[in-house]
Design an enzyme around this catalytic site. Structure first.
Site, PDB file in Angstrom:
ATOM      1  N   HIS A  54       0.808  -1.228   0.000  1.00 18.47           N
ATOM      2  CA  HIS A  54       0.000   0.000   0.000  1.00 18.47           C
ATOM      3  C   HIS A  54       0.846   1.286   0.000  1.00 18.47           C
ATOM      4  O   HIS A  54       0.568   2.236   0.744  1.00 18.47           O
ATOM      5  CB  HIS A  54      -0.947   0.013   1.208  1.00 18.47           C
ATOM      6  CG  HIS A  54      -2.009  -1.052   1.166  1.00 18.47           C
ATOM      7  ND1 HIS A  54      -2.495  -1.576  -0.006  1.00 18.47           N
ATOM      8  CD2 HIS A  54      -2.702  -1.675   2.171  1.00 18.47           C
ATOM      9  CE1 HIS A  54      -3.441  -2.478   0.277  1.00 18.47           C
ATOM     10  NE2 HIS A  54      -3.578  -2.567   1.569  1.00 18.47           N
ATOM     11  N   HIS A  89      -9.662   2.117   0.681  1.00 18.12           N
ATOM     12  CA  HIS A  89      -9.577   0.931   1.546  1.00 18.12           C
ATOM     13  C   HIS A  89     -10.671   0.926   2.615  1.00 18.12           C
ATOM     14  O   HIS A  89     -10.415   0.560   3.772  1.00 18.12           O
ATOM     15  CB  HIS A  89      -8.184   0.896   2.180  1.00 18.12           C
ATOM     16  CG  HIS A  89      -7.715  -0.463   2.557  1.00 18.12           C
ATOM     17  ND1 HIS A  89      -8.280  -1.207   3.579  1.00 18.12           N
ATOM     18  CD2 HIS A  89      -6.726  -1.234   2.049  1.00 18.12           C
ATOM     19  CE1 HIS A  89      -7.650  -2.358   3.683  1.00 18.12           C
ATOM     20  NE2 HIS A  89      -6.701  -2.406   2.773  1.00 18.12           N
ATOM     21  N   GLU A 104     -11.571  -3.580  -2.775  1.00 16.69           N
ATOM     22  CA  GLU A 104     -10.657  -2.542  -3.265  1.00 16.69           C
ATOM     23  C   GLU A 104     -10.490  -2.720  -4.772  1.00 16.69           C
ATOM     24  O   GLU A 104      -9.868  -3.686  -5.216  1.00 16.69           O
ATOM     25  CB  GLU A 104      -9.295  -2.681  -2.578  1.00 16.69           C
ATOM     26  CG  GLU A 104      -9.354  -2.606  -1.083  1.00 16.69           C
ATOM     27  CD  GLU A 104      -8.243  -3.433  -0.436  1.00 16.69           C
ATOM     28  OE1 GLU A 104      -7.059  -3.157  -0.704  1.00 16.69           O
ATOM     29  OE2 GLU A 104      -8.553  -4.355   0.317  1.00 16.69           O
TER      30      GLU A 104
END
Ligand code: BGC
Length: 380
Positions: free
Chosen positions: A134, A208, A345
């Protein structure tokens, strides 16, 4: 004559008085939300005519609250999160935030682009194998974005802007990113992601949000019924890195082409579920044309809340909240046990920079990164 004059004067006076108080009235749609490293951050509210309300902070572009009606019309907050900015800074497992520069994992935090090797932070270690997750140690979720309200073509919106500097978290090029949230009166949240760069760089942006359609803090999501419009997925190894294969889901517990309760097959003896500790995989959406089409739906039959996800992206990470362990206390003072929230996501596939046959995530100078994802709520 005199009376008319006084009526006119008092009308003007009344108007001036109203205008004065209107100007002084604080804008209730922006509130301070504390400080991060001495810098003020704010909470911005978007509300539609059905009472659907989103509260978003410019710290990470994070959705803090998302109130949607159930079948009786009762509003409930369907996203996991915290009440204070300190909790977001100190312990958030990416609750509700924007993810970038690269959503999901990059193996060993390394990739080669135009014959040069780039090394990113290895900030995650599933199965004891280090990788980049991420966007790194300080990804877009931990940055303070410029924010302003806009009157979007679909509804009131919040436009967030961030410039990620060349070399930030090890990525090449200055990346200019704009993310716009628009809330419509059809209870849709439209998220538009845009970016440009001055050097070739991988880009994979997403949001997210962890959802619990019963309302955050109300137990687990195992009885939510999920459909994913995907006949294939990208299997992972024990480090949750794609092996590079693209496998059919048919005949496996990862087949959600027909609706299934999330919990129905989650504990089956299947290698992918063992590696993920449940669902934590990228599905290859049937839509590969870049058009906005339906990617997934979720229904919670107790409240009747029904969520549809549309995207222009080729993939979706369905994560069943396997790393939640009851240690985090959420907005309503209740703890978040394992699988008390799920994420959908929308994205390009994890580790794409190391798999040339996956759809490319490389953005070049002169190109515009542009994707759209829509979450729509109704009841059944
Ligand atoms: C990943 C999970 C990870 C989670 C972090 C998801 O996108 O797929 O493996 O643990 O994000 O909260």
């Amino acid at each position: 004559m005199k009376i008319k004059f006084w009526i006119l004067m008092s009308t003007i006076f009344a108007f001036l008085l109203i205008a004065f108080f209107q100007c002084r009235k604080p804008d209730s749609s922006v509130k301070p939300f504390g400080q991060v490293n001495g810098q003020e951050v704010y909470l911005y509210t978007l509300e539609n005519e059905n009472g659907v309300r989103l509260e978003i902070t410019n710290y990470g572009g994070t959705i803090v609250r998302w109130l949607v009606p159930d079948r009786e019309g009762n509003l409930g907050d369907i996203t996991l999160g915290f009440n204070t900015i300190e909790d977001y800074v100190d312990k958030s497992p990416y609750f509700g935030c924007l993810i970038g520069r690269y959503g999901n994992r990059i193996a060993h935090g390394k990739f080669v682009l135009n014959e040069k090797t780039y090394t990113l932070a290895a900030n995650n270690e599933p199965g004891g194998i280090p990788c980049h997750l991420h966007g790194g140690i300080k990804g877009f979720d931990k940055r303070i974005w410029d924010a302003k309200f806009i009157d979007g073509e679909a509804g009131k919106g919040l436009k967030l802007h961030y410039v990620s500097k060349d070399g930030e978290e090890g990525y090449p090029g200055n990346l200019d990113v704009t993310v716009t949230y628009q809330l419509t009166n059809e209870n849709k949240l439209i998220i538009d992601y845009n970016a440009t760069t001055d050097q070739p760089t991988p880009v994979n942006l997403t949001n997210h949000a962890y959802f619990n359609l019963k309302g955050e803090g109300n137990g687990n999501i195992l009885d939510h019924e999920l459909t994913i419009f995907a006949d294939y997925m990208t299997p992972v190894d024990e480090g949750l890195i794609p092996t590079g294969e693209i496998l059919p889901v048919a005949g496996t517990p990862l087949d959600f082409t027909e609706p299934h309760e999330i919990g129905e097959r989650i504990n089956m003896d299947h290698e992918q579920l063992k590696f993920g500790l449940g669902y934590d995989h990228n599905w290859v959406l049937n839509n590969q044309a870049g058009e906005l089409i339906m990617a997934a739906t979720v229904i919670d039959s107790t409240t009747g809340r029904f969520m549809e996800v549309f995207t222009t992206e080729p993939g979706i990470q369905f994560y069943s909240g396997n790393f939640l362990d009851g240690n985090l206390i959420g907005k309503s003072g209740k703890s978040y046990p394992i699988r008390s929230g799920f994420c959908l996501e929308t994205q390009h596939y994890p580790d794409s920079p190391n798999h040339p046959h996956f759809p490319s995530t490389i953005l070049n100078p002169g190109e515009v990164y542009q994707t759209r994802t829509v979450y729509q709520f109704s009841v059944k």
